[in-house]
Design a protein around this motif. Structure first.
Motif, mmCIF file in Angstrom:
data_model
loop_
_atom_site.group_PDB
_atom_site.id
_atom_site.type_symbol
_atom_site.label_atom_id
_atom_site.label_comp_id
_atom_site.label_asym_id
_atom_site.label_seq_id
_atom_site.Cartn_x
_atom_site.Cartn_y
_atom_site.Cartn_z
ATOM 1 N N GLY A 149 0.809 -1.211 0.000
ATOM 2 C CA GLY A 149 0.000 0.000 0.000
ATOM 3 C C GLY A 149 0.841 1.260 0.000
ATOM 4 O O GLY A 149 0.373 2.330 -0.399
ATOM 5 N N GLU A 150 2.098 1.154 0.445
ATOM 6 C CA GLU A 150 2.965 2.318 0.585
ATOM 7 C C GLU A 150 4.039 2.406 -0.507
ATOM 8 O O GLU A 150 4.987 3.183 -0.396
ATOM 9 N N GLU A 151 3.882 1.617 -1.561
ATOM 10 C CA GLU A 151 4.934 1.527 -2.580
ATOM 11 C C GLU A 151 5.257 2.853 -3.257
ATOM 12 O O GLU A 151 6.394 3.085 -3.669
ATOM 13 N N ALA A 152 4.270 3.735 -3.382
ATOM 14 C CA ALA A 152 4.508 5.007 -4.070
ATOM 15 C C ALA A 152 5.552 5.851 -3.360
ATOM 16 O O ALA A 152 6.286 6.612 -4.005
ATOM 17 N N VAL A 153 5.635 5.723 -2.050
ATOM 18 C CA VAL A 153 6.617 6.501 -1.291
ATOM 19 C C VAL A 153 8.027 6.048 -1.639
ATOM 20 O O VAL A 153 8.894 6.855 -1.997
ATOM 21 N N ALA A 154 8.280 4.745 -1.535
ATOM 22 C CA ALA A 154 9.620 4.216 -1.815
ATOM 23 C C ALA A 154 10.052 4.514 -3.237
ATOM 24 O O ALA A 154 11.174 4.972 -3.483
ATOM 25 N N VAL A 155 9.152 4.287 -4.191
ATOM 26 C CA VAL A 155 9.509 4.452 -5.605
ATOM 27 C C VAL A 155 9.644 5.922 -5.969
ATOM 28 O O VAL A 155 10.598 6.329 -6.645
ATOM 29 N N GLY A 156 8.717 6.748 -5.535
ATOM 30 C CA GLY A 156 8.743 8.161 -5.892
ATOM 31 C C GLY A 156 9.951 8.892 -5.357
ATOM 32 O O GLY A 156 10.573 9.700 -6.059
ATOM 33 N N VAL A 157 10.332 8.618 -4.116
ATOM 34 C CA VAL A 157 11.486 9.302 -3.530
ATOM 35 C C VAL A 157 12.778 8.803 -4.155
ATOM 36 O O VAL A 157 13.648 9.591 -4.554
ATOM 37 N N ASN A 158 12.938 7.484 -4.258
ATOM 38 C CA ASN A 158 14.184 6.944 -4.797
ATOM 39 C C ASN A 158 14.399 7.328 -6.254
ATOM 40 O O ASN A 158 15.544 7.372 -6.720
ATOM 41 N N ALA A 159 13.321 7.623 -6.981
ATOM 42 C CA ALA A 159 13.442 7.957 -8.401
ATOM 43 C C ALA A 159 14.241 9.232 -8.639
ATOM 44 O O ALA A 159 14.787 9.422 -9.733
ATOM 45 N N VAL A 160 14.341 10.102 -7.650
ATOM 46 C CA VAL A 160 15.021 11.378 -7.869
ATOM 47 C C VAL A 160 16.428 11.407 -7.294
ATOM 48 O O VAL A 160 17.112 12.432 -7.356
ATOM 49 N N LEU A 161 16.883 10.297 -6.730
ATOM 50 C CA LEU A 161 18.195 10.281 -6.081
ATOM 51 C C LEU A 161 19.303 9.921 -7.051
ATOM 52 O O LEU A 161 19.098 9.189 -8.018
ATOM 53 N N ASP A 162 20.490 10.412 -6.756
ATOM 54 C CA ASP A 162 21.686 10.058 -7.506
ATOM 55 C C ASP A 162 22.386 8.885 -6.825
ATOM 56 O O ASP A 162 22.105 8.566 -5.656
ATOM 57 N N GLU A 163 23.332 8.265 -7.522
ATOM 58 C CA GLU A 163 24.036 7.111 -6.966
ATOM 59 C C GLU A 163 24.799 7.461 -5.693
ATOM 60 O O GLU A 163 24.922 6.639 -4.787
ATOM 61 N N GLY A 164 25.302 8.672 -5.601
ATOM 62 C CA GLY A 164 26.092 9.046 -4.433
ATOM 63 C C GLY A 164 25.285 9.427 -3.221
ATOM 64 O O GLY A 164 25.845 9.621 -2.129
ATOM 65 N N ASP A 165 23.983 9.570 -3.370
ATOM 66 C CA ASP A 165 23.140 9.920 -2.233
ATOM 67 C C ASP A 165 23.024 8.748 -1.266
ATOM 68 O O ASP A 165 23.269 7.590 -1.627
ATOM 69 N N ALA A 166 22.646 9.048 -0.036
ATOM 70 C CA ALA A 166 22.522 8.019 1.001
ATOM 71 C C ALA A 166 21.063 7.854 1.392
ATOM 72 O O ALA A 166 20.282 8.812 1.340
ATOM 73 N N VAL A 167 20.704 6.643 1.796
ATOM 74 C CA VAL A 167 19.345 6.336 2.243
ATOM 75 C C VAL A 167 19.420 5.608 3.574
ATOM 76 O O VAL A 167 20.181 4.651 3.729
ATOM 77 N N VAL A 168 18.632 6.075 4.523
ATOM 78 C CA VAL A 168 18.486 5.421 5.826
ATOM 79 C C VAL A 168 17.021 5.076 5.992
ATOM 80 O O VAL A 168 16.143 5.908 5.739
ATOM 81 N N SER A 169 16.745 3.858 6.424
ATOM 82 C CA SER A 169 15.364 3.397 6.434
ATOM 83 C C SER A 169 14.953 2.877 7.808
ATOM 84 O O SER A 169 15.677 3.008 8.800
#
Length: 331
Positions: A51-71
């Motif tokens: 149900g929450e897939e749009a959040v993960a996909v929408g945010v990650n779509a704008v990131l560059d390879e060098g960016d960091a993600v904490v979950s």
């Protein structure tokens, strides 16, 4: 980084099809995990974000390879959207040595340093201090990167949230605070825990740019994240997005889900992010029934391969159980 507002029509359709495919990949992966958990193939804890897939996909779509993600502990979708392979994630779910954390972390502790994906944190709000530490390090090294920190609405009740947002604002750290407001902190409705339920308004009180977003619309999420990331990269300091979303399943596989009624869940299912984008693309002529079925079949085959690989993968040998506790150095 995407340029969501300047894309040519044909490219825009292709891009939205890519977004749809990523959401389908996450959905089918997690649905299979539920089946495997019920069959005792996956052990421990399991928190799905169906149900929450749009959040993960929408945010990650704008990131560059060098960016960091904490979950958070509900991070399968974040990991897959970040580019981690289904094989490595599924093997981790099985506790196998080929998993992204060597089978030691399981569902709640996915990790991939090569993709700058720093967990998977089991403690509510536990990823926030890590995120501002990463952002501070990048800023001190003058790297043009952004750190995205995903967390739930329940984190607002923790001191770490307020301390970290305050420091990020003071030091103008390149952090995107991505709050997944699914209305329930475990089994507690937000109105029962928060006197002010407008989380974007509360975040703005720290002097940072903050606004709410329809977290069931992947295009809206992507555009909001794009705007926030552009602002952060330009030196505008941290941003906060309140991504208003909903999980269709219970908090975890152990949750009897007695805190909300079925009618509420049914109302939110009418705004399923996958269905919303599917209907939009179909109405525009960008997605045929045959193409939709083919996409589902291809993703199902990918999930099947990941399960087969996890089944065949070895467990970590007993003699390695004391490894990776301390840094290993050559004699």
């Amino acid at each position: 980084m995407t340029q969501t507002l300047d894309r040519e029509p044909a490219a825009d359709v292709r891009h939205r099809l890519d977004l749809l495919r990523e959401m389908v990949r996450i959905r089918l992966f997690e649905e299979r995990c539920v089946e495997l958990y019920s069959a005792a193939k996956i052990r421990g804890f399991l928190h799905v974000a169906i149900g929450e897939e749009a959040v993960a996909v929408g945010v990650n779509a704008v990131l560059d390879e060098g960016d960091a993600v904490v979950s958070t502990y509900r991070e399968h979708g974040h990991a897959i959207a970040r580019g981690m392979s289904m094989d490595s994630v599924m093997a981790e779910m099985y506790g196998k040595a080929t998993g992204c954390s060597r089978g030691r972390g399981g569902s709640m502790h996915l990790f991939d340093v090569g993709r700058r994906f720093y967990g998977g944190n089991a403690i509510v709000a536990g990823g926030l201090p890590l995120a501002i530490g990463l952002a501070l390090a990048d800023k001190m090294r003058m790297r043009p990167t952004v750190t995205v920190c995903f967390f739930g609405d329940g984190a607002f009740a923790e001191g770490e949230f307020h301390e970290c947002v305050n420091l990020a604002a003071l030091w103008r750290l390149p952090v995107l605070f991505a709050c997944e407001n699914n209305l329930y902190a475990m089994g507690t409705a937000i109105a029962r825990a928060q006197a002010e339920t407008d989380l974007a308004l509360r975040a703005a009180s720290y002097g940072i740019a903050a606004w709410p977003v329809d977290g069931m619309d992947v295009v809206a999420v992507e555009e909001a994240a794009d705007r926030a990331v552009d602002r952060i990269r330009a030196g505008g300091g941290p941003c906060f997005l309140e991504l208003r979303t909903y999980r269709f399943r219970a908090h975890s596989m152990y949750d009897p889900e007695r805190y909300r009624d079925k009618a509420e869940v049914a109302r939110w299912r009418e705004r399923d992010p996958i269905d919303l984008l599917t209907h939009q693309l179909t109405a525009e002529g960008g997605l045929s029934a045959e193409a939709r079925d083919a996409m589902a079949a291809e993703v199902t085959a990918e999930v099947d391969r990941a399960v087969a690989a996890a089944e065949a993968a070895p467990l970590e040998p007993a003699e390695d159980l004391e490894r990776f506790v301390y840094t290993e150095t050559e004699a």
